[in-house]
Scaffold this motif. Structure first.
Motif, PDB file in Angstrom:
ATOM      1  N   ILE A 181      58.442  42.992  29.514  1.00 48.37           N
ATOM      2  CA  ILE A 181      58.271  42.711  28.083  1.00 48.37           C
ATOM      3  C   ILE A 181      57.203  41.658  27.818  1.00 48.37           C
ATOM      4  N   SER A 182      56.421  41.285  28.825  1.00 57.14           N
ATOM      5  CA  SER A 182      55.288  40.363  28.660  1.00 57.14           C
ATOM      6  C   SER A 182      54.115  40.920  29.456  1.00 57.14           C
ATOM      7  N   LEU A 210      66.638  37.079  29.909  1.00 53.91           N
ATOM      8  CA  LEU A 210      66.846  38.025  28.818  1.00 53.91           C
ATOM      9  C   LEU A 210      66.967  39.459  29.328  1.00 53.91           C
ATOM     10  N   ILE A 211      66.148  39.823  30.322  1.00 51.99           N
ATOM     11  CA  ILE A 211      66.195  41.194  30.836  1.00 51.99           C
ATOM     12  C   ILE A 211      66.822  41.246  32.229  1.00 51.99           C
ATOM     13  N   SER A 212      67.698  40.283  32.502  1.00 45.16           N
ATOM     14  CA  SER A 212      68.376  40.245  33.803  1.00 45.16           C
ATOM     15  C   SER A 212      69.573  41.173  33.863  1.00 45.16           C
ATOM     16  N   GLY A 213      70.037  41.602  32.687  1.00 44.31           N
ATOM     17  CA  GLY A 213      71.253  42.395  32.645  1.00 44.31           C
ATOM     18  C   GLY A 213      72.502  41.545  32.509  1.00 44.31           C
ATOM     19  N   HIS A 214      72.326  40.223  32.471  1.00 42.82           N
ATOM     20  CA  HIS A 214      73.472  39.317  32.401  1.00 42.82           C
ATOM     21  C   HIS A 214      73.578  38.596  31.052  1.00 42.82           C
ATOM     22  N   GLU A 236      67.423  36.953  15.067  1.00 37.98           N
ATOM     23  CA  GLU A 236      66.785  38.110  14.448  1.00 37.98           C
ATOM     24  C   GLU A 236      66.115  39.040  15.459  1.00 37.98           C
ATOM     25  N   ASN A 237      66.007  38.609  16.724  1.00 35.82           N
ATOM     26  CA  ASN A 237      65.306  39.399  17.736  1.00 35.82           C
ATOM     27  C   ASN A 237      66.163  39.834  18.921  1.00 35.82           C
ATOM     28  N   VAL A 238      67.188  39.064  19.230  1.00 40.12           N
ATOM     29  CA  VAL A 238      67.875  39.261  20.505  1.00 40.12           C
ATOM     30  C   VAL A 238      68.580  40.614  20.599  1.00 40.12           C
ATOM     31  N   ALA A 239      69.171  41.094  19.503  1.00 42.51           N
ATOM     32  CA  ALA A 239      69.874  42.379  19.569  1.00 42.51           C
ATOM     33  C   ALA A 239      68.900  43.508  19.900  1.00 42.51           C
ATOM     34  N   HIS A 240      67.730  43.486  19.257  1.00 40.83           N
ATOM     35  CA  HIS A 240      66.715  44.493  19.548  1.00 40.83           C
ATOM     36  C   HIS A 240      66.297  44.428  21.017  1.00 40.83           C
ATOM     37  N   ASN A 241      66.058  43.218  21.511  1.00 45.54           N
ATOM     38  CA  ASN A 241      65.595  43.070  22.892  1.00 45.54           C
ATOM     39  C   ASN A 241      66.664  43.472  23.898  1.00 45.54           C
ATOM     40  N   LEU A 242      67.916  43.202  23.584  1.00 44.01           N
ATOM     41  CA  LEU A 242      68.991  43.601  24.487  1.00 44.01           C
ATOM     42  C   LEU A 242      69.210  45.111  24.474  1.00 44.01           C
ATOM     43  N   ALA A 243      68.826  45.774  23.381  1.00 45.24           N
ATOM     44  CA  ALA A 243      68.888  47.241  23.366  1.00 45.24           C
ATOM     45  C   ALA A 243      67.904  47.818  24.384  1.00 45.24           C
ATOM     46  N   LEU A 244      66.767  47.158  24.564  1.00 49.33           N
ATOM     47  CA  LEU A 244      65.810  47.570  25.593  1.00 49.33           C
ATOM     48  C   LEU A 244      66.438  47.416  26.985  1.00 49.33           C
ATOM     49  N   VAL A 245      67.184  46.342  27.157  1.00 49.20           N
ATOM     50  CA  VAL A 245      67.843  46.099  28.441  1.00 49.20           C
ATOM     51  C   VAL A 245      68.863  47.199  28.737  1.00 49.20           C
ATOM     52  N   GLY A 312      54.865  46.332  24.751  1.00 52.25           N
ATOM     53  CA  GLY A 312      54.819  45.802  23.395  1.00 52.25           C
ATOM     54  C   GLY A 312      56.068  46.021  22.575  1.00 52.25           C
ATOM     55  N   SER A 313      57.142  46.488  23.211  1.00 54.72           N
ATOM     56  CA  SER A 313      58.343  46.840  22.454  1.00 54.72           C
ATOM     57  C   SER A 313      59.267  45.657  22.168  1.00 54.72           C
ATOM     58  N   ALA A 314      59.083  44.534  22.855  1.00 57.57           N
ATOM     59  CA  ALA A 314      59.950  43.376  22.614  1.00 57.57           C
ATOM     60  C   ALA A 314      59.619  42.727  21.280  1.00 57.57           C
ATOM     61  N   ARG A 315      60.597  42.056  20.723  1.00 59.03           N
ATOM     62  CA  ARG A 315      60.393  41.318  19.479  1.00 59.03           C
ATOM     63  C   ARG A 315      60.419  39.821  19.756  1.00 59.03           C
ATOM     64  N   GLY A 316      59.495  39.109  19.107  1.00 58.50           N
ATOM     65  CA  GLY A 316      59.409  37.664  19.278  1.00 58.50           C
ATOM     66  C   GLY A 316      58.346  37.272  20.283  1.00 58.50           C
ATOM     67  N   ASP A 317      57.717  36.125  20.060  1.00 61.53           N
ATOM     68  CA  ASP A 317      56.741  35.595  21.008  1.00 61.53           C
ATOM     69  C   ASP A 317      57.444  35.078  22.257  1.00 61.53           C
ATOM     70  N   ARG A 318      56.699  34.977  23.349  1.00 57.77           N
ATOM     71  CA  ARG A 318      57.320  34.534  24.596  1.00 57.77           C
ATOM     72  C   ARG A 318      57.511  33.020  24.649  1.00 57.77           C
TER      73      ARG A 318
END
Length: 331
Positions: A181-182, A210-214, A236-245, A312-318
């Motif tokens: 995601i970066s 965030l993308i560790s699965g934990h 506002e971003n974490v649910a979207h990013n965890l859906a990617l996970v 580019g699918s993650a939401r929020g800056d790193r």
């Protein structure tokens, strides 16, 4: 343990490195004995590359590593050290100092704290906008010539800066965030590294967990945990990013590995000139990360991963907004 060589002039290191920052800083309280035991477990597993910074808890991380490495053959591991970030007694950041006289001062303190006579890869943590990179690199070159440093590294700079630095002295590797995601490095920085024969040490391969699965959306950060201020972990971003996970978890299940192992394997699969750094703070997390090197990803696997987590699918800056301007590339 497999090995990889950092660029055409750098050292040969373990194919997976250990990032030690989280043992001292950024993610909340840690347990010193467990940190030391984790370093020992990494060494015993064949990990030779250990990354730190003199500003990680204001020298605490270097002192911790000195304790963990005491009595070890100095040629059996490589220390990668970042310098230049300025911090106050409250832990806050106050810019970067890349002046030549500061380079030598920072190095002297690091050598003493680490209890060693040389640093294997020495690198400015960020570009000092007030000091030409040629001057900062020139000072490191002097320290290489004097035997205090073995190799020059860079961190979080753009392609133009890489070229300017490399013209002064060969750069062994660039340390920069690179994960599923970066991926901003893919546009210009990574091709420049390969053109010049420079390796990459990739940090943030699990995007700070965030993308560790934990990670879960309702997880509360501990006091002092940087993730409380990280845009990608924001409500506002974490649910979207965890859906990617979760999409990635399905691919990992089909491969018979964990999400973390798949994410690390993906970075390793991007080229033998890239060494992923894992920020394992415990032996449990290290034990999960190590088998990632055995996860073989073919073209079909990579296509499935790309489908699950498109670029580019993650939401929020790193990083939080205040830190983004110091980075050579964006997300």
């Amino acid at each position: 343990m497999r090995t990889r060589t950092l660029g055409s002039t750098g050292p040969t290191v373990s194919a997976l490195g250990l990032g030690a920052m989280g043992m001292s800083d950024a993610y909340g309280p840690t347990e010193r004995a467990e940190s030391v035991a984790t370093v020992h477990a990494a060494l015993e597993a064949g990990v030779t590359l250990i990354d730190t910074g003199d500003f990680y808890a204001m020298g605490h991380n270097e002192l911790l590593l000195a304790e963990a490495l005491r009595g070890r053959d100095r040629d059996s591991y490589q220390l990668s050290v970042k310098f230049g970030a300025l911090r106050g007694p409250d832990g806050g950041f106050g810019g970067t100092d890349g002046r030549p006289e500061a380079v030598k001062n920072f190095l002297a303190y690091s050598l003493t704290r680490l209890g060693t006579d040389h640093i294997d890869i020495y690198r400015p943590a960020r570009l000092d906008p007030a000091v030409p990179i040629e001057e900062t690199v020139g000072a490191i070159k002097e320290m290489i010539d004097a035997g205090h440093v073995r190799h020059l590294g860079l961190s979080e700079v753009d392609a133009a800066t890489i070229r300017r630095a490399h013209a002064v002295h060969p750069v062994a590797d660039l340390q920069i965030e690179y994960s599923l995601i970066s991926r901003a490095v893919e546009a210009e920085v990574l091709p420049t590294l390969r053109e010049l024969g420079i390796g990459m040490t990739a940090y943030g391969v699990l995007s700070r967990g965030l993308i560790s699965g934990h990670w879960s959306a309702d997880r509360a950060g501990a006091p002092g945990d940087y993730r409380a201020f990280s845009p990608r972990f924001a409500e506002e971003n974490v649910a979207h990013n965890l859906a990617l996970v979760e999409a990635l978890r399905r691919v990992a299940g089909a491969k018979g590995c964990t999400v973390a192992q798949l994410a690390i394997a993906w970075v390793a699969a991007q080229g033998t000139d890239i060494v992923p750094l894992v920020g394992a703070r415990t032996r449990e997390r290290l034990a999960e990360a190590l088998p990632a090197l055995e996860v073989e990803l073919g073209a079909d696997d990579l296509a499935e991963i790309e489908k699950a987590v498109p670029s580019g699918s993650a939401r929020g800056d790193r990083y939080p907004a205040a830190f983004m301007s110091s980075l050579g590339v964006g997300n």
